[in-house]
Design a protein around this motif. Structure first.
Motif, short mmCIF file in Angstrom:
data_model
loop_
_atom_site.label_atom_id
_atom_site.label_comp_id
_atom_site.label_asym_id
_atom_site.label_seq_id
_atom_site.Cartn_x
_atom_site.Cartn_y
_atom_site.Cartn_z
N TRP A 23 36.07 47.78 48.36
CA TRP A 23 37.36 47.21 47.93
C TRP A 23 37.36 45.70 48.13
O TRP A 23 37.84 44.96 47.28
CB TRP A 23 38.51 47.83 48.74
CG TRP A 23 38.77 49.24 48.34
CD1 TRP A 23 38.22 50.36 48.87
CD2 TRP A 23 39.64 49.67 47.29
NE1 TRP A 23 38.67 51.47 48.24
CE2 TRP A 23 39.56 51.08 47.25
CE3 TRP A 23 40.47 49.00 46.39
CZ2 TRP A 23 40.28 51.83 46.35
CZ3 TRP A 23 41.19 49.76 45.49
CH2 TRP A 23 41.09 51.15 45.47
N LEU A 26 35.58 44.05 45.40
CA LEU A 26 36.38 44.08 44.19
C LEU A 26 37.43 42.98 44.19
O LEU A 26 37.67 42.32 43.19
CB LEU A 26 37.07 45.44 44.07
CG LEU A 26 36.38 46.44 43.17
CD1 LEU A 26 37.13 47.76 43.21
CD2 LEU A 26 36.29 45.91 41.75
N PHE A 27 38.06 42.81 45.37
CA PHE A 27 39.14 41.82 45.42
C PHE A 27 38.64 40.39 45.25
O PHE A 27 39.35 39.55 44.72
CB PHE A 27 39.90 41.95 46.76
CG PHE A 27 40.79 43.14 46.80
CD1 PHE A 27 41.53 43.48 45.67
CD2 PHE A 27 40.89 43.93 47.92
CE1 PHE A 27 42.35 44.59 45.67
CE2 PHE A 27 41.71 45.04 47.94
CZ PHE A 27 42.44 45.38 46.82
N PRO A 30 36.95 38.16 41.05
CA PRO A 30 37.26 37.07 40.13
C PRO A 30 36.63 35.75 40.58
O PRO A 30 36.03 35.03 39.80
CB PRO A 30 38.78 36.96 40.18
CG PRO A 30 39.24 38.28 40.64
CD PRO A 30 38.17 38.81 41.53
N ILE A 33 32.66 35.96 40.30
CA ILE A 33 32.11 35.77 38.95
C ILE A 33 32.18 34.30 38.57
O ILE A 33 31.21 33.71 38.09
CB ILE A 33 32.91 36.61 37.93
CG1 ILE A 33 32.63 38.09 38.18
CG2 ILE A 33 32.52 36.25 36.52
CD1 ILE A 33 33.52 39.01 37.37
N LYS B 7 47.79 48.89 46.93
CA LYS B 7 46.35 48.73 46.82
C LYS B 7 45.93 48.80 45.35
O LYS B 7 45.17 47.97 44.85
CB LYS B 7 45.69 49.85 47.62
CG LYS B 7 44.29 49.52 48.07
CD LYS B 7 43.88 50.61 49.04
CE LYS B 7 42.46 50.54 49.47
NZ LYS B 7 42.12 51.69 50.32
N HIS B 8 46.48 49.79 44.66
CA HIS B 8 46.14 49.94 43.25
C HIS B 8 46.59 48.77 42.42
O HIS B 8 45.87 48.30 41.55
CB HIS B 8 46.72 51.26 42.71
CG HIS B 8 45.86 52.44 43.04
ND1 HIS B 8 46.29 53.48 43.84
CD2 HIS B 8 44.58 52.73 42.71
CE1 HIS B 8 45.32 54.34 43.97
NE2 HIS B 8 44.27 53.91 43.29
N ALA B 10 47.05 45.74 43.44
CA ALA B 10 46.19 44.59 43.73
C ALA B 10 44.86 44.74 43.02
O ALA B 10 44.33 43.79 42.44
CB ALA B 10 45.98 44.48 45.23
N LEU B 11 44.33 45.95 43.06
CA LEU B 11 43.05 46.19 42.41
C LEU B 11 43.16 45.92 40.92
O LEU B 11 42.30 45.26 40.32
CB LEU B 11 42.63 47.65 42.64
CG LEU B 11 41.30 48.00 41.99
CD1 LEU B 11 40.18 47.27 42.71
CD2 LEU B 11 41.06 49.50 42.03
N SER B 14 43.23 42.23 40.29
CA SER B 14 41.93 41.62 40.55
C SER B 14 40.96 41.89 39.40
O SER B 14 40.28 41.00 38.91
CB SER B 14 41.39 42.16 41.86
OG SER B 14 40.02 41.98 41.93
N VAL B 15 40.95 43.17 38.96
CA VAL B 15 40.03 43.52 37.88
C VAL B 15 40.41 42.80 36.59
O VAL B 15 39.56 42.31 35.87
CB VAL B 15 39.99 45.05 37.68
CG1 VAL B 15 39.25 45.40 36.40
CG2 VAL B 15 39.33 45.71 38.87
N MET B 17 41.84 39.96 36.32
CA MET B 17 41.42 38.57 36.43
C MET B 17 39.94 38.43 36.14
O MET B 17 39.50 37.53 35.43
CB MET B 17 41.72 38.03 37.83
CG MET B 17 43.03 37.30 37.91
SD MET B 17 43.35 36.80 39.58
CE MET B 17 42.30 35.38 39.72
N ALA B 18 39.16 39.35 36.71
CA ALA B 18 37.72 39.33 36.48
C ALA B 18 37.44 39.48 34.99
O ALA B 18 36.59 38.80 34.42
CB ALA B 18 37.05 40.44 37.27
N THR B 21 38.03 36.30 33.17
CA THR B 21 36.92 35.38 33.36
C THR B 21 35.78 35.73 32.43
O THR B 21 35.19 34.87 31.79
CB THR B 21 36.39 35.46 34.81
OG1 THR B 21 37.49 35.69 35.68
CG2 THR B 21 35.65 34.22 35.18
N LEU B 22 35.48 37.02 32.37
CA LEU B 22 34.36 37.45 31.54
C LEU B 22 34.62 37.20 30.07
O LEU B 22 33.74 36.77 29.34
CB LEU B 22 34.08 38.94 31.77
CG LEU B 22 33.33 39.25 33.07
CD1 LEU B 22 33.23 40.74 33.28
CD2 LEU B 22 31.94 38.62 33.03
#
Lengths: 309, 452
Positions: A23, A26-27, A30, A33, B7-8, B10-11, B14-15, B17-18, B21-22
């Protein structure tokens, strides 16, 4: 952290990975990368390019240490601009810190509208290294510009701010010194943290203002001076915008900072490999200086909680 | 339960945002793909002649006048060809070269690009970045005689459509200044006479100077012509890659610059440096305290609009017994088509319109360049849009020019000259030592260029 400092605290078991480490990864993904693509990759590639004759337009071929030997032995402007960059840092960094400290101390007093003043003094740093400000600087410091007109009112003979190679460097430093906002804010925070009891005790002992500053304020601020010093040295050695926009490195290479040289080599002379080599030499130089300052810190930086040996 | 939700959430953030970026990094690849599909679409459209929508990118540098003229021409073309959309990317000269080089290398360059002819060896020598115009639907036969050969050809291939004809150096003179200081504008001055005249001017008014120049101008309009006048040849030989001048010649050329400064014919270098690249904005020139500026024929409009006084133009100074005038004539600037463009044919059709269509010529007047085709000259003279000063300047350079080659305009060689000129002016180095160093550095650079 010294052993004394950590002794009292419960030591967490850092050796074991927490079971939900995935986790965590994962956090920070961003950031991770972005870091890999925008920083780590270019960094590694530039090291590779520094051993090639890569130009922007054509693929480079491996030439070993040629770029480096050329830099250090043949290029008469490389050492010159490196020395000039150090000179610039020596000029700009102390002046900026002193300026920031003085203004921070003034803004630490109980004045009316103090928040307004704090904002006003921080403003130059927001406009900061922008191109527009650099252009404004050029117009202000021209031979027949505002500054000379202003000096003329007091019968001061006009100064060739940008035309004289020796003065031009000072003119450019002024732009950076003027942007002392971020250092000032840090100093201000530091000043707020100095315990008032110390001053009270000193007053009881009959200390004057100067002694109080010298023996209480300054030692208590050294961690912040240290942080600011490191940051500003790194920034100053990488300076580019002002020297490029205001004087484009001139006149007669009077403001030919290493950043400008790297840019010219890479994009005007189309020698990207060579420019990469220069930036690696600069990188190592900055690293060494930073380490040196870190090393020296034990002698002059005072931590209230005994934080460092 | 609540914790799990947090938690979900936030996840998820985060994903995403990633992912953003991609996506940002991947967009280049994506456009490439669509580029390829449109490419095949474009090919079929050319073949079948229907008007599938095409977007072209067109990039140039210039002043506001040129921007306006080209934008109007683009509008006119789009009105005639509704399927073609042209995206204009324009700016001043500063940083243009760097930008174009970077976009070419990263395969993001525009379809139609304005270029200086001196850049052709850098670009085309590295890789076949520019299209062969003779294979595309653009009429090159309209260009004035030998213009394409002199200014648009690299390695026997037509890569650049010259958009201007002109040359350098010529001297723009403020007529009021000339009257005030009694300067004779009918004679052709020698360098020594200019130095004397400058001395007289500065003695009469200590605020005034005869001329001004920045490092770039000193290099291109003083040193280079001086060397050519001395030897009668371009400064570098195209076959052998060896300099055509000797150390003594170069010493003389540097000494000439020094004389002009020592006699106060030139405004002190440091004062002029503030206006590098924009001498028309020099406060002394605007206030009639500087009387002459040596420059290109193409600069006539900018000098005209910078002062109230009428301007005259005279021939550049020469030395006694010169073997050549040292004047170049040709087209130093033009348009090229990106060889990687997905729409080379459409780009060429647009270029043809821009340069050869009477309507486009009338719109652009001489804002983009001075009449590279006879047709343009006929139309614009009849229309009265040719500026007299510029016409006169061009007649001066067209009289007796020498033919320069590409290698003599190499950027790296120019940088060396510019550095040394400044060192001579500031007294860091004598003209003799500067000449010696110039030849040493040229030997090394030319050696490298030759092996390439």
């Amino acid at each position: 952290m010294s052993p004394q400092a950590t002794k009292n605290r419960p030591v967490p078991s850092v050796r074991k990975y927490p079971k939900n480490w995935r986790w965590g990864i994962l956090f920070i993904l961003p950031w991770l990368i972005g870091f890999c693509i925008l920083q780590a990759y270019p960094l590694i590639m530039s090291l590779y390019y520094s051993f090639t004759d890569y130009s922007i337009l054509s693929e480079g071929k491996w030439i070993g240490l040629d770029n480096y030997t050329r830099l250090l032995h043949k290029d008469k402007y490389f050492m010159k601009s490196l020395v000039l960059t150090f000179k610039y840092a020596l000029l700009a960094v102390p002046m900026k810190l002193i300026m920031a400290l003085i203004v921070a101390m003034i803004l630490n007093m109980k004045l009316k509208c103090i928040n307004l003043f704090r904002t006003v003094y921080y403003l130059p740093s927001i406009m900061g290294g922008s191109v527009a400000i650099s252009i404004l600087w050029r117009f202000m410091f021209m031979k027949e510009g505002m500054i000379n007109k202003f000096l003329g009112v007091f019968r001061v003979p006009s100064v060739n701010w940008l035309g004289d190679p020796n003065i031009a460097l000072v003119t450019i430093s002024l732009l950076v010194i003027w942007q002392f906002g971020s250092s000032m804010v840090l100093f201000l925070a530091g000043l707020k943290n100095v315990p008032i009891e110390l001053y009270e005790a000193a007053e009881v002992d009959g200390a004057n203002k100067w002694t109080k500053f010298w023996s209480i304020t300054l030692p208590m601020l050294t961690p912040i001076v240290f942080f600011n010093l490191i940051m500003q040295i790194i920034h100053a050695l990488q300076e580019f915008t002002s020297a490029f926009i205001i004087t484009s490195g001139g006149p007669n290479h009077g403001t030919y900072l290493i950043g400008v040289k790297i840019y010219e080599d890479a994009f005007q002379n189309l020698k990207m490999g060579y420019a990469s080599a220069s930036s690696w030499v600069l990188f190592v130089a900055i690293l060494l200086i930073t380490l040196l300052v870190f090393r020296s810190s034990s002698a002059w930086v005072f931590y209230n909680d005994g934080g460092m040996d | 339960m609540k914790k799990q939700f947090k938690k979900h959430a936030a996840l998820f953030m985060s994903v995403s945002m990633a992912a953003i970026t991609l996506i940002g990094c991947g967009s280049a690849g994506k456009t490439n793909e669509t580029g390829q599909t449109t490419q095949s679409a474009a090919e079929t459209s050319v073949a079948s002649g229907d008007g599938a929508p095409v977007t072209l990118r067109f990039s140039w540098w210039g002043s506001d006048n040129r921007h306006g003229a080209l934008l109007d021409a683009i509008d006119a073309y789009q009105a005639k060809n509704p399927n073609v959309k042209i995206e204009a990317e324009y700016q001043g000269f500063d940083g243009y070269y760097e930008k174009i080089m970077t976009t070419l290398s990263s395969n993001t360059a525009p379809d139609i690009i304005q270029l200086n002819k001196e850049w052709l060896p850098d670009i085309q020598g590295a890789k076949h970045y520019l299209a062969d115009l003779s294979t595309l639907p653009v009429d090159l036969s309209t260009l004035k005689d030998r213009l394409l050969e002199i200014s648009g050809t690299y390695n026997g291939e037509a890569n650049l459509f010259p958009c201007t004809v002109g040359g350098s150096p010529v001297v723009y003179v403020n007529a009021d200044f000339a009257k005030e200081f009694g300067i004779d504008l009918t004679k052709n001055y020698t360098w020594d006479e200019i130095a004397e005249l400058g001395k007289a001017v500065h003695e009469k008014d200590s605020d005034a100077y005869l001329m001004t120049a920045d490092a770039d101008m000193l290099n291109r309009l003083f040193i280079q012509p001086y060397l050519v006048q001395k030897t009668g040849k371009p400064i570098i030989d195209e076959e052998t890659y060896a300099p055509n001048f000797t150390e003594a010649d170069a010493t003389e050329a540097f000494q000439n610059i020094l004389n002009l400064y020592q006699s106060n014919a030139l405004e002190p270098f440091g004062d002029a440096a503030t206006f590098a690249g924009q001498m028309d904005q020099n406060t002394k020139w605007i206030n009639k305290k500087i009387g002459m500026i040596v420059d290109y024929t193409g600069s006539a409009p900018k000098y005209l609009s910078s002062v109230d006084s009428p301007l005259e133009v005279i021939s550049a100074p020469v030395m006694e017994n010169a073997k050549s005038t040292g004047v170049v004539y040709g087209g130093d600037r033009g348009f090229s088509i990106n060889d990687n463009s997905a729409h080379k044919d459409e780009a060429a059709e647009f270029l043809d319109f821009l340069m050869n269509d009477p309507e486009a010529i009338k719109i652009q007047k001489t804002e983009v360049g001075y009449c590279p085709t006879q047709q343009a000259e006929d139309i614009l003279i009849a229309q009265g849009s040719v500026d007299e000063l510029q016409k006169k300047a061009i007649d001066l350079v067209a009289k007796d020019p020498y033919i320069n080659n590409m290698i003599s305009g190499n950027t790296e060689l120019e940088v060396v000259r510019k550095d040394l000129i400044q060192e001579v002016i500031y007294g860091d180095i004598t003209p003799e030592d500067a000449a010696k160093e110039l030849l040493e550095q040229y030997e090394e650079i030319l050696g490298q260029l030759k092996t390439k």
